[in-house]
Design a protein around this motif. Structure first.
Motif, PDB file in Angstrom:
ATOM      1  N   ALA A 183      -9.625  -8.761  -9.531  1.00  0.00           N
ATOM      2  CA  ALA A 183      -9.945  -8.163  -8.225  1.00  0.00           C
ATOM      3  C   ALA A 183     -10.542  -6.776  -8.388  1.00  0.00           C
ATOM      4  N   VAL A 184     -10.028  -6.012  -9.339  1.00  0.00           N
ATOM      5  CA  VAL A 184     -10.601  -4.685  -9.610  1.00  0.00           C
ATOM      6  C   VAL A 184     -12.045  -4.841 -10.070  1.00  0.00           C
ATOM      7  N   ARG A 185     -12.270  -5.763 -10.984  1.00  0.00           N
ATOM      8  CA  ARG A 185     -13.618  -5.978 -11.526  1.00  0.00           C
ATOM      9  C   ARG A 185     -14.591  -6.450 -10.446  1.00  0.00           C
ATOM     10  N   ASP A 186     -14.110  -7.339  -9.571  1.00  0.00           N
ATOM     11  CA  ASP A 186     -14.988  -7.952  -8.579  1.00  0.00           C
ATOM     12  C   ASP A 186     -15.132  -7.133  -7.298  1.00  0.00           C
ATOM     13  N   SER A 187     -14.394  -6.041  -7.191  1.00  0.00           N
ATOM     14  CA  SER A 187     -14.386  -5.273  -5.941  1.00  0.00           C
ATOM     15  C   SER A 187     -15.687  -4.534  -5.678  1.00  0.00           C
ATOM     16  N   GLY A 188     -16.452  -4.273  -6.746  1.00  0.00           N
ATOM     17  CA  GLY A 188     -17.650  -3.469  -6.596  1.00  0.00           C
ATOM     18  C   GLY A 188     -17.360  -1.980  -6.540  1.00  0.00           C
ATOM     19  N   LEU A 189     -16.082  -1.609  -6.670  1.00  0.00           N
ATOM     20  CA  LEU A 189     -15.680  -0.203  -6.625  1.00  0.00           C
ATOM     21  C   LEU A 189     -15.525   0.338  -8.038  1.00  0.00           C
ATOM     22  N   PRO A 190     -15.641   1.651  -8.212  1.00  0.00           N
ATOM     23  CA  PRO A 190     -15.212   2.229  -9.479  1.00  0.00           C
ATOM     24  C   PRO A 190     -13.732   1.895  -9.689  1.00  0.00           C
ATOM     25  N   GLY A 191     -13.417   1.266 -10.811  1.00  0.00           N
ATOM     26  CA  GLY A 191     -12.037   0.820 -10.996  1.00  0.00           C
ATOM     27  C   GLY A 191     -11.590   0.926 -12.434  1.00  0.00           C
ATOM     28  N   VAL A 192     -10.287   1.011 -12.624  1.00  0.00           N
ATOM     29  CA  VAL A 192      -9.713   1.071 -13.969  1.00  0.00           C
ATOM     30  C   VAL A 192      -8.472   0.183 -14.005  1.00  0.00           C
ATOM     31  N   THR A 193      -8.344  -0.604 -15.074  1.00  0.00           N
ATOM     32  CA  THR A 193      -7.183  -1.476 -15.243  1.00  0.00           C
ATOM     33  C   THR A 193      -6.321  -0.942 -16.376  1.00  0.00           C
ATOM     34  N   VAL A 194      -5.012  -0.988 -16.158  1.00  0.00           N
ATOM     35  CA  VAL A 194      -4.051  -0.426 -17.101  1.00  0.00           C
ATOM     36  C   VAL A 194      -3.059  -1.513 -17.495  1.00  0.00           C
ATOM     37  N   CYS A 195      -2.852  -1.679 -18.796  1.00  0.00           N
ATOM     38  CA  CYS A 195      -1.857  -2.640 -19.285  1.00  0.00           C
ATOM     39  C   CYS A 195      -0.609  -1.904 -19.727  1.00  0.00           C
ATOM     40  N   SER A 196       0.526  -2.313 -19.165  1.00  0.00           N
ATOM     41  CA  SER A 196       1.829  -1.866 -19.651  1.00  0.00           C
ATOM     42  C   SER A 196       2.167  -2.757 -20.843  1.00  0.00           C
ATOM     43  N   GLY A 197       1.850  -2.293 -22.032  1.00  0.00           N
ATOM     44  CA  GLY A 197       1.840  -3.144 -23.215  1.00  0.00           C
ATOM     45  C   GLY A 197       3.207  -3.618 -23.664  1.00  0.00           C
ATOM     46  N   SER A 198       3.226  -4.844 -24.203  1.00  0.00           N
ATOM     47  CA  SER A 198       4.431  -5.420 -24.797  1.00  0.00           C
ATOM     48  C   SER A 198       4.016  -6.414 -25.859  1.00  0.00           C
ATOM     49  N   ALA A 199       4.964  -6.797 -26.717  1.00  0.00           N
ATOM     50  CA  ALA A 199       4.684  -7.796 -27.746  1.00  0.00           C
ATOM     51  C   ALA A 199       4.704  -9.204 -27.168  1.00  0.00           C
ATOM     52  N   GLU A 200       5.261  -9.377 -25.956  1.00  0.00           N
ATOM     53  CA  GLU A 200       5.413 -10.714 -25.372  1.00  0.00           C
ATOM     54  C   GLU A 200       4.129 -11.236 -24.754  1.00  0.00           C
ATOM     55  N   VAL A 201       3.332 -10.352 -24.180  1.00  0.00           N
ATOM     56  CA  VAL A 201       2.081 -10.751 -23.517  1.00  0.00           C
ATOM     57  C   VAL A 201       0.956  -9.874 -24.044  1.00  0.00           C
ATOM     58  N   THR A 202      -0.078 -10.500 -24.600  1.00  0.00           N
ATOM     59  CA  THR A 202      -1.212  -9.746 -25.143  1.00  0.00           C
ATOM     60  C   THR A 202      -2.486  -9.936 -24.329  1.00  0.00           C
ATOM     61  N   ALA A 203      -2.498 -10.919 -23.431  1.00  0.00           N
ATOM     62  CA  ALA A 203      -3.726 -11.238 -22.689  1.00  0.00           C
ATOM     63  C   ALA A 203      -4.202 -10.054 -21.853  1.00  0.00           C
ATOM     64  N   LEU A 204      -3.277  -9.283 -21.288  1.00  0.00           N
ATOM     65  CA  LEU A 204      -3.683  -8.151 -20.453  1.00  0.00           C
ATOM     66  C   LEU A 204      -4.271  -7.029 -21.291  1.00  0.00           C
ATOM     67  N   ALA A 205      -3.683  -6.790 -22.466  1.00  0.00           N
ATOM     68  CA  ALA A 205      -4.182  -5.718 -23.328  1.00  0.00           C
ATOM     69  C   ALA A 205      -5.627  -5.975 -23.728  1.00  0.00           C
ATOM     70  N   GLU A 206      -5.964  -7.250 -23.898  1.00  0.00           N
ATOM     71  CA  GLU A 206      -7.333  -7.607 -24.282  1.00  0.00           C
ATOM     72  C   GLU A 206      -8.319  -7.342 -23.149  1.00  0.00           C
ATOM     73  N   ARG A 207      -7.831  -7.307 -21.921  1.00  0.00           N
ATOM     74  CA  ARG A 207      -8.703  -7.148 -20.753  1.00  0.00           C
ATOM     75  C   ARG A 207      -8.660  -5.736 -20.159  1.00  0.00           C
TER      76      ARG A 207
END
Length: 256
Positions: free
Chosen positions: A207-231
């Protein structure tokens, strides 16, 4: 980030709750918000357009687990992935879907038939979650549950939301991305930040990417989920890192 810093009055700060503002714990009922988060969010709320917590939890539960959140200026809590909304002390939501209690009633027998120990059922009102974190083999139990729970969800017109050692049965038609998109449009936001930690937060990243707005995504990193860190644009070390980043942002707003 430059757009947020230069025009905070147009910025929406969106945040997941569990794993982002609150550390993940074995028993979800014992989760508690990072002790510095309410004060930091209050500082942010005094400068930005809105602070929105977008969570799979019921809105009231997030507020109970986050003492002080209700005092954050302009805070909105979009609970149950956006089906429910808390704002200004009031909760609004459509009637709960009938499939959830029906599926929940069948879960104990299903778990018993699979011979799974240490698996917990969490009644979330508009959804029901099955947690395997306290099982002797959390990953194995999760794998064993995927197909039976998918069949149960289909039977009751629900969908499966996967997470960190949890599978949640919830109604279709809403996710964190759709909820965030609607909120950005409602507030006529000029920039957006979203922080999350789990697979359900990927929709909000989209949604941030598709909003057309200046946006930033932040991952609260963990060893259990890596998919968000990649994005993510920024990766921090769990809720401690999220709160530190937000504190830096709030401080930057007050610099001359």
């Amino acid at each position: 980030m430059e757009a947020i810093l230069s025009d905070p009055a147009g910025a929406v700060i969106g945040l997941d709750f569990d794993g982002t503002l609150s550390p993940i714990v074995p028993d979800p009922a014992k989760a508690v918000i990072h002790p510095k988060a309410p004060e930091v969010l209050a500082d942010l709320g005094a400068h930005v357009l809105a602070v929105a917590i977008v969570t799979g939890r019921p809105a009231a539960t997030a507020l109970e687990l986050g003492p002080g959140l209700a005092d954050v200026p302009g805070l909105v809590v979009l609970g149950h992935y956006g089906f429910e909304r808390w704002e200004g002390g009031r909760i609004s939501a459509p009637p709960p879907p009938p499939g959830v209690p029906r599926a929940e009633a069948e879960l104990p027998l299903l778990l018993d038939s699979l011979g799974l120990d240490g698996v917990a059922i969490e009644d979330k009102g508009r959804a029901v979650a099955v947690h395997t974190r306290r099982s002797p083999d959390p990953e194995g139990a999760l794998a064993k549950l995927r197909e039976p729970l998918a069949e149960l969800a289909e039977k009751h017109d629900l969908v499966i939301e996967p997470g960190r050692m949890v599978l949640e049965l919830r109604p279709p038609g809403m996710d964190k991305g759709h909820a965030l998109s609607l909120f950005l449009a409602e507030r006529a936001a000029r920039s957006v930040m979203f922080a999350g930690d789990d697979l359900g937060d990927l929709a909000a990243f989209d949604a941030v990417r598709d909003s057309g707005l200046p946006g930033v995504t932040v991952c609260s990193g963990s060893a259990e989920v890596t998919a968000l860190a990649e994005r993510a644009d920024i990766v921090v070390d769990g809720p401690e890192g999220v709160v530190a980043l937000l504190a830096e942002l709030a401080t930057a707003f007050t610099r001359p």
